[in-house]
Write a protein that holds these residues in place. Structure first.
Motif, mmCIF file in Angstrom:
data_model
loop_
_atom_site.group_PDB
_atom_site.id
_atom_site.type_symbol
_atom_site.label_atom_id
_atom_site.label_comp_id
_atom_site.label_asym_id
_atom_site.label_seq_id
_atom_site.Cartn_x
_atom_site.Cartn_y
_atom_site.Cartn_z
ATOM 1 N N TYR A 1 21.657 59.399 17.368
ATOM 2 C CA TYR A 1 22.598 59.975 16.413
ATOM 3 C C TYR A 1 23.308 61.215 16.947
ATOM 4 N N HIS A 2 24.589 61.330 16.560
ATOM 5 C CA HIS A 2 25.286 62.592 16.662
ATOM 6 C C HIS A 2 24.785 63.450 15.498
ATOM 7 N N THR A 3 24.039 64.485 15.830
ATOM 8 C CA THR A 3 23.300 65.237 14.821
ATOM 9 C C THR A 3 23.798 66.678 14.740
ATOM 10 N N LEU A 4 23.955 67.155 13.521
ATOM 11 C CA LEU A 4 24.303 68.560 13.303
ATOM 12 C C LEU A 4 23.059 69.406 13.515
ATOM 13 N N MET A 5 23.194 70.489 14.258
ATOM 14 C CA MET A 5 22.065 71.382 14.507
ATOM 15 C C MET A 5 22.557 72.820 14.580
ATOM 16 N N GLY A 6 21.655 73.760 14.266
ATOM 17 C CA GLY A 6 22.062 75.162 14.282
ATOM 18 C C GLY A 6 20.879 76.095 14.306
ATOM 19 N N ARG A 7 21.176 77.373 14.490
ATOM 20 C CA ARG A 7 20.119 78.386 14.451
ATOM 21 C C ARG A 7 19.674 78.593 13.005
ATOM 22 N N PRO A 8 18.408 78.834 12.779
ATOM 23 C CA PRO A 8 17.916 79.042 11.410
ATOM 24 C C PRO A 8 18.597 80.199 10.702
ATOM 25 N N ASP A 9 18.999 81.249 11.459
ATOM 26 C CA ASP A 9 19.615 82.399 10.805
ATOM 27 C C ASP A 9 21.036 82.119 10.313
ATOM 28 N N MET B 1 25.894 76.961 15.974
ATOM 29 C CA MET B 1 26.061 75.696 15.267
ATOM 30 C C MET B 1 26.670 74.687 16.235
ATOM 31 N N GLY B 2 26.291 73.406 16.112
ATOM 32 C CA GLY B 2 26.861 72.409 17.013
ATOM 33 C C GLY B 2 26.467 71.000 16.638
ATOM 34 N N VAL B 3 27.016 70.046 17.384
ATOM 35 C CA VAL B 3 26.725 68.622 17.201
ATOM 36 C C VAL B 3 26.385 68.048 18.568
ATOM 37 N N TYR B 4 25.264 67.317 18.616
ATOM 38 C CA TYR B 4 24.873 66.716 19.884
ATOM 39 C C TYR B 4 24.039 65.479 19.607
ATOM 40 N N GLY C 1 19.834 69.080 11.521
ATOM 41 C CA GLY C 1 20.422 68.805 10.221
ATOM 42 C C GLY C 1 20.728 67.333 10.049
ATOM 43 N N GLU C 2 21.839 67.052 9.397
ATOM 44 C CA GLU C 2 22.211 65.688 9.052
ATOM 45 C C GLU C 2 22.556 64.853 10.282
ATOM 46 N N HIS C 3 22.109 63.604 10.265
ATOM 47 C CA HIS C 3 22.595 62.621 11.238
ATOM 48 C C HIS C 3 24.013 62.247 10.824
ATOM 49 N N LEU C 4 24.996 62.720 11.578
ATOM 50 C CA LEU C 4 26.378 62.543 11.163
ATOM 51 C C LEU C 4 26.913 61.142 11.431
ATOM 52 N N PHE C 5 26.523 60.556 12.573
ATOM 53 C CA PHE C 5 27.073 59.251 12.928
ATOM 54 C C PHE C 5 26.187 58.610 13.975
ATOM 55 N N PRO C 6 25.956 57.293 13.860
ATOM 56 C CA PRO C 6 25.107 56.620 14.846
ATOM 57 C C PRO C 6 25.867 56.309 16.131
ATOM 58 N N SER C 7 25.236 56.580 17.256
ATOM 59 C CA SER C 7 25.756 56.139 18.544
ATOM 60 C C SER C 7 25.023 54.843 18.862
#
Length: 301
Positions: free
Chosen positions: A173-181, A243-246, A262-268
């Motif tokens: 998945y292309h997944t949203l991820m970020g720092r907790p702060d 913040m980013g998507v990877y 975070g959210e799975h934005l889109f399946p690869s």
């Protein structure tokens, strides 16, 4: 006599392995299982040689002669390409194989970009990553994509005759991820969060159009794309940006960099595609082989 149905497939990597596994699952014969294992094991070995993880005893031309037997159509053929890595090393990749699956004869033909081969009407049927479809032809709209099932609705029929038929279930998945702060207590990291977020979003440059199509222009109104530097890993760069998507499988590397997933934005996912303007006597039977098997595809309805 009907000629085999040509099918465009990737030359290497996870998508090709997914195609071979689906063919083996559909055919349920020892020969197809052996073909899938032989091609996958050969290409994994060659990848390790190209990356320098192991050193081969013989040169690429000698190995290529050992792998391929063009006089026997039941055996896979391989070929040499120049890899994009530093020094442009020669890499052995999949070239072709003829298989019979439930009475349907298929000619698997390796292509660097199968989706583009279908777009130019070289093939009626093929497999490629769903990512490439989004990067090439899916329209950009204010609202985003919920999943693979929405892709065909976003393809302009004037632009291409290619349509996605089914997914193979080999999903990362292309997944949203970020720092907790970056999050308030109890706040979830998803599309709703991004809609009110203002600041940098770190992505790979090649995925800018994909991420824009998936999230929609409304969500990205106050977001600025930033990109990892040449010597920086994606996860480290996302940690720097906040913040980013990877692409993620387990997310362990992201967590090692202090990121929350975070959210799975889109399946690869590898997808079956057809060019609706092309035909073959066995096309419908071939499509039936690859659609509807018990695979956990994001395209399943």
């Amino acid at each position: 006599m009907t000629h085999p149905l040509p099918v465009a497939v990737p030359r290497k990597g996870r998508p090709l392995e997914a195609v071979l596994e689906r063919i083996a699952d559909a055919g349920r014969t020892d020969e197809l299982d052996a073909l899938a294992d032989r091609v996958s094991n050969t290409l994994r070995y060659e990848k390790a040689v190209t990356k320098g993880s192991i050193e081969a005893d013989d040169g690429p031309y000698h190995r290529l002669a050992e792998y391929s037997d063009p006089s026997d159509p039941s055996k896979p053929e391989f070929t040499l390409l120049r890899d994009d890595r530093e020094g442009k090393p020669r890499r052995i990749v999949f070239d072709a194989a003829t298989v019979t699956v439930d009475g349907v004869e298929l000619k698997l033909v390796g292509r660097e970009e199968p989706f583009r081969a279908l777009r130019t009407h070289e093939f009626a049927l093929g497999f490629d990553s769903a990512d490439l479809v989004l990067e090439e032809v899916v329209g950009i709209r204010p609202t985003g994509l919920a999943g693979l099932a929405d892709v065909n609705d976003r393809i302009d029929p004037v632009d291409t005759d290619v349509r996605v038929v089914s997914g193979l279930g080999d999903t990362v998945y292309h997944t949203l991820m970020g720092r907790p702060d970056s999050l308030a207590p109890g706040q979830e990291l998803g599309r709703e969060f991004l809609a009110s977020y203002e600041g940098p979003l770190c992505i790979s440059p090649r995925y800018e159009r994909l991420v824009t199509a998936v999230l929609g222009t409304d969500t990205l109104e106050n977001v600025d794309f930033v990109y990892p530097g040449p010597e920086r890993s994606e996860e480290a760069a996302i940690a720097d940006a906040g913040m980013g998507v990877y692409l993620t499988v387990t997310g362990s590397t992201a967590r090692d960099h202090g990121l929350v997933l975070g959210e799975h934005l889109f399946p690869s996912e590898t997808v079956v595609m057809r060019n609706t303007a092309e035909d073959h006597p066995d096309l419908k039977r071939a499509l039936a082989l690859f659609d509807g098997l018990d695979a956990e595809s994001e395209l399943a309805v």
